[in-house]
Write an enzyme that holds these catalytic residues in place. Structure first.
Site, PDB file in Angstrom:
ATOM      1  N   HIS A 144      -3.648   4.514   4.570  1.00 45.54           N
ATOM      2  CA  HIS A 144      -4.615   3.511   4.696  1.00 45.54           C
ATOM      3  C   HIS A 144      -5.833   3.963   4.032  1.00 45.54           C
ATOM      4  CE1 HIS A 144      -7.548   0.367   6.168  1.00 45.54           C
ATOM      5  NE2 HIS A 144      -8.402   1.389   6.578  1.00 45.54           N
ATOM      6  N   ARG A 167       0.926  -1.285  -0.098  1.00 42.78           N
ATOM      7  CA  ARG A 167       0.074  -0.051  -0.030  1.00 42.78           C
ATOM      8  C   ARG A 167       0.968   1.062  -0.028  1.00 42.78           C
ATOM      9  NH1 ARG A 167      -1.139   2.619   4.678  1.00 42.78           N
ATOM     10  NH2 ARG A 167      -1.551   1.042   6.048  1.00 42.78           N
ATOM     11  N   TYR A 184       3.785   5.382  11.742  1.00 43.84           N
ATOM     12  CA  TYR A 184       4.016   3.976  11.932  1.00 43.84           C
ATOM     13  C   TYR A 184       5.028   3.408  11.107  1.00 43.84           C
ATOM     14  CZ  TYR A 184       0.034   3.510   8.840  1.00 43.84           C
ATOM     15  OH  TYR A 184      -0.966   3.481   8.029  1.00 43.84           O
TER      16      TYR A 184
HETATM   17  C1  LIG Z   1     -14.012  -6.369  12.156  1.00 43.08           C
HETATM   18  C2  LIG Z   1     -13.440  -5.039  11.722  1.00 43.08           C
HETATM   19  N1  LIG Z   1     -12.073  -4.357  12.733  1.00 43.08           N
HETATM   20  C3  LIG Z   1     -11.572  -3.377  12.392  1.00 43.08           C
HETATM   21  C4  LIG Z   1     -11.751  -2.584  11.487  1.00 43.08           C
HETATM   22  C5  LIG Z   1     -11.086  -1.452  11.062  1.00 43.08           C
HETATM   23  N2  LIG Z   1     -10.200  -1.487   9.986  1.00 43.08           N
HETATM   24  C6  LIG Z   1     -10.632  -1.107   8.910  1.00 43.08           C
HETATM   25  S1  LIG Z   1      -9.524  -1.609   7.692  1.00 43.08           S
HETATM   26  C7  LIG Z   1      -8.372  -2.305   8.744  1.00 43.08           C
HETATM   27  C8  LIG Z   1      -7.328  -2.833   8.317  1.00 43.08           C
HETATM   28  C9  LIG Z   1      -7.391  -3.994   7.430  1.00 43.08           C
HETATM   29  O1  LIG Z   1      -6.151  -4.498   6.847  1.00 43.08           O
HETATM   30  P1  LIG Z   1      -6.084  -5.470   5.840  1.00 43.08           P
HETATM   31  O2  LIG Z   1      -7.028  -6.526   5.934  1.00 43.08           O
HETATM   32  O3  LIG Z   1      -4.592  -5.717   5.496  1.00 43.08           O
HETATM   33  O4  LIG Z   1      -6.476  -4.647   4.427  1.00 43.08           O
HETATM   34  P2  LIG Z   1      -5.906  -3.300   3.834  1.00 43.08           P
HETATM   35  O5  LIG Z   1      -6.415  -2.164   4.366  1.00 43.08           O
HETATM   36  O6  LIG Z   1      -4.464  -3.274   4.077  1.00 43.08           O
HETATM   37  O7  LIG Z   1      -6.382  -3.420   2.375  1.00 43.08           O
HETATM   38  C10 LIG Z   1      -8.953  -2.096  10.055  1.00 43.08           C
HETATM   39  C11 LIG Z   1      -8.433  -2.679  11.139  1.00 43.08           C
HETATM   40  C12 LIG Z   1     -12.841  -2.915  10.769  1.00 43.08           C
HETATM   41  N3  LIG Z   1     -13.327  -2.198   9.593  1.00 43.08           N
HETATM   42  N4  LIG Z   1     -13.648  -4.171  10.831  1.00 43.08           N
END
Ligand SMILES: Cc1ncc(C[n+]2csc(CCOP(=O)(O)OP(=O)(O)O)c2C)c(N)n1
Ligand SMILES: [Mg+2]
Lengths: 372, 319
Positions: A268, A264, A277
């Site tokens: 985010h 990425r 971070y």
């Molecule tokens: C169940 C849940 N917990 C926490 C979140 C908050 N949250 C949104 S995106 C994210 C990170 C997800 O990371 P990843 O699966 O690696 O996907 P990326 O964003 O890197 O594409 C978090 C913790 C959420 N949306 N849903």
């Protein structure tokens, strides 16, 4: 650097980092398809840049992009059939785009206006199109994965030669839904392709904090099917691997887990500041592996591309983005009382009552404001 | 000091004073928390005590239960109430029942914090107010701090409690400024509080609806209606007597609750007032709740779905 070594050992790659092609693995796409892919990737990148700017200007409330991950998203979706389902995470505009979701559809969604297919109800980029077989984005991480398995099982029951492709991130592999879905798909040999965009980060949490395993793809083994590690910044490798996984799924061979090893490059979302971070040096390293650059170098080597065409395409896309934006920003918002629609197929009495109450209140408020 | 800083002060004080306390959740360490409540704490207390976990709500709540059983005083942060649903089995079937099912052999001194509520254009999967659901569950305590003082004091109280305590922090409150007595320790978590005195009507609310309700009370004052505003603070166990005392004075009640009307916590408050204070009432209890729809994204749609100051004023006038 244990993980990095494990990755280099078995990663599927068609394009080298300088755009040189491995002829034995080349999916041999037509020139036209190659250019379609490139155009979609560049558009996705330019839309991201524009939307981040719009958010800073306060014209939209939120945005979440795909910068750096375009190859994994677009290459995979390009390998699917029309009837197959995409079950997106929240960075998959590009996947919907190559299936016919237009830029205008996207901008209407982002502005949540009266022509937004999600009717102003979903956060920006949380797209959905039943017509294009793109499922609604589900924000709670990983909760979309079982839906893909169910879609795949349904296709199997209907004896349709269809499959489902589900996108999720490295973070999602820590959720129970990921594991139980993989298990389910393995048990039922569901025609389902799991695509993990391992972009190394889940907001501020690094990949190493999600699993002590050397890779994510390795987890498929425990559920009884194949996992493949692919260079996620190599659009041809992603395309070829997904295509193969779909062929296997359609011919009864069951599911596949694809780990797209990528990065990425941006924050985010617009709510994030990655400086808190991660170091700039890491980002710089990955910028050199930009999937767009690598693909362009390949196209140049094939004499399909050169600087003038690049400049011209960027101009065209920029114009398309700006003119579409201009048009979309004129479209009025959905009326407030529309929130009561679509809670059920038919609006029950209590919602009709709440709607009428809202309308009376809005009328009254208008009078109050006018009398001032 | 802001509500967010008060939570941070509470976390810091707890981590400093009790070696059994540790914080875990996603993005709580390096990032300092999705709402910046734990910023700086990783640096101060290290990764053992401020722990970034894998992304798994069910497991960090479940492991929190385990750590509490193992002699620690864990604080688990769940990003938002919507995501806490992934951990609901651990809450309802485990945290809430273990003491009772085991015949009182096990104690779970666990504190779980999470953001709740709408108003920030985060749509149907990040914006709901489900604290009323949690308040349905015997065996856990449910706190809804609505002031800067409660933000810190309730956290410290939760850590002194032998039972699992769930703290719902309304996300619109984090930047709110307020007074905090630095030396004030744990807050009382058994009573509701009168936040504004008045004789004409009782407005009962909690959490993120308190500022809106106080604002409505100010507007009502300019219309010569003096509203008494009662902050429920603790949804379970509920302090009904403070409500009744107020109702005995005002004879009219409006309840403001950001959750969906049907089966809302407002319904519970209303029922209890009807059961125990019927003779005091000069008018039916009124409720102001969210529209019964998944929370929409667009600003004007979200506003149409949520309780607004104007509606509170109008409802009181119509009593
Ligand atoms: C169940 C849940 N917990 C926490 C979140 C908050 N949250 C949104 S995106 C994210 C990170 C997800 O990371 P990843 O699966 O690696 O996907 P990326 O964003 O890197 O594409 C978090 C913790 C959420 N949306 N849903
Ligand atoms: Mg990720």
């Amino acid at each position: 650097m244990k993980a990095a070594v494990a990755v280099e050992d078995k990663i599927v790659r068609v394009l080298g980092e300088g755009g040189e092609v491995d002829a034995s693995k080349d999916p041999r796409l037509s020139d036209r398809d190659l250019l379609t892919l490139y155009r979609a990737m560049l558009l996705n990148r330019m839309v991201d840049e524009r939307m981040f700017r719009l958010q800073r200007q306060g014209r939209i409330a939120f945005y979440i992009g795909a910068t750096g991950e375009e190859a994994a998203i677009i290459g995979a979706a390009f390998a699917m059939g029309e009837k197959d389902w995409v079950v997106p995470c929240y960075r998959e505009f590009g996947a919907a785009y190559v299936r016919g979701f237009t830029l205008r559809d996207f901008f209407c969604q982002i502005f949540g206006n009266a022509q937004d297919l999600t009717k102003g109800r979903q956060m920006p980029v949380h797209i959905a199109s039943s017509r294009l077989h793109v499922l609604s984005v589900s924000s709670p991480v990983g909760t979309q994965i079982p839906h893909a398995v169910g879609l795949a099982i349904a296709a199997k029951i209907r004896k349709a030669k269809e499959a489902a492709l589900v996108f999720f991130g490295d973070g999602a592999t820590s959720e129970g839904d990921f594991h139980v879905s993989m298990n389910f798909a393995g048990v039922f040999r569901a025609p389902c392709v799991f695509l993990c965009r391992n972009n190394q980060w889940a907001i501020s949490v690094p990949r190493e904090r999600q699993t002590a395993a050397p890779s994510i793809e390795i987890k498929a083994k425990a559920y009884g099917f194949e996992g493949v590690l692919v260079d996620g910044n190599d659009v041809l490798a992603i395309y070829a691997t997904t295509k193969k996984a779909f062929e296997k799924a359609r011919s009864g061979g069951g599911p596949t887990l694809i780990e797209a090893f990528t990065y990425r490059l941006g924050p985010h979302s617009t709510s994030d500041d990655p400086h808190a971070y991660r170091g700039e040096d890491e980002v710089e390293l990955w910028k050199k592996k930009d999937p767009l650059i690598r693909f362009r170098e390949y196209l140049e080597k094939r004499k399909l591309w050169h600087q003038d065409r690049e400049t011209k395409l960027m101009q065209d896309l920029n114009e398309e983005i700006l003119s579409t934006l201009k048009e979309v920003e004129q479209i009025p918002p959905p009326p407030p009382e529309s929130i009561f629609e679509d809670v059920y197929a038919v609006m029950p009495w209590h919602l009709r009552e709440q709607r009428d109450q809202l309308l009376r209140w809005l009328e009254e408020r208008k009078k109050i404001t006018e009398s001032y | 000091m802001t509500y967010r800083e008060a939570i941070r002060a509470g976390l810091r004080e707890a981590l400093r004073s009790d070696p059994r306390v540790f914080l875990m959740g996603e993005d709580v360490g390096r990032y300092g928390g999705a709402y910046a409540c734990s910023r700086g704490l990783l640096e101060e207390f290290g990764p053992e005590r401020v722990r970034d976990t894998p992304l798994s709500e069910s497991t960090f709540v479940g492991a929190g239960i385990g750590a509490a059983l193992g002699g620690m005083r864990p604080i688990v942060e769940v990003m938002t109430v919507n995501f806490s649903l992934l951990a609901l089995d651990q809450v309802v079937n485990n945290a809430a029942t273990l003491r009772h099912m085991s015949g009182g052999q096990f104690s779970i001194p666990l504190a779980v914090r999470m953001a709740t509520g709408g108003g920030r254009q985060l749509a149907a999967q990040h914006s709901h107010s489900l604290e009323g659901w949690y308040a349905h569950i015997p065996g856990i305590k449910v706190l809804t701090p609505a002031t800067v003082a409660d933000a810190k004091g309730m956290l410290l109280a939760a850590l002194q409690d032998p039972d699992p305590v769930f703290i719902f922090e309304h996300a619109m409150l984090y930047p709110m400024e307020g007074e905090l007595d630095e030396d004030a320790g744990a807050a009382d978590i058994s009573q509701a509080r009168v936040r504004r005195q008045g004789n004409d009507v009782t407005l009962i609310t909690f959490g993120g609806s308190l500022p809106k309700t106080l604002e409505a009370a100010e507007q009502l004052a300019s219309l010569e209606i003096e509203a008494e505003v009662v902050d429920a603070r603790v949804l379970r166990p509920l302090d009904i007597s403070t409500f009744l005392t107020s109702v005995a004075k005002t004879h009219r009640v409006v309840i403001v609750d950001e959750a969906w009307r049907t089966g809302s916590f407002a319904a519970e408050i209303s029922a209890q007032i009807m059961e125990q204070g019927f003779d005091h009432l000069d008018a039916p209890v009124a409720r102001i709740c969210a529209a019964e729809v998944p929370m929409p994204y667009a600003k004007h749609l979200e506003e149409a779905a949520l309780p607004q100051v104007g509606i509170i004023v109008k409802t009181v006038q119509g009593l």
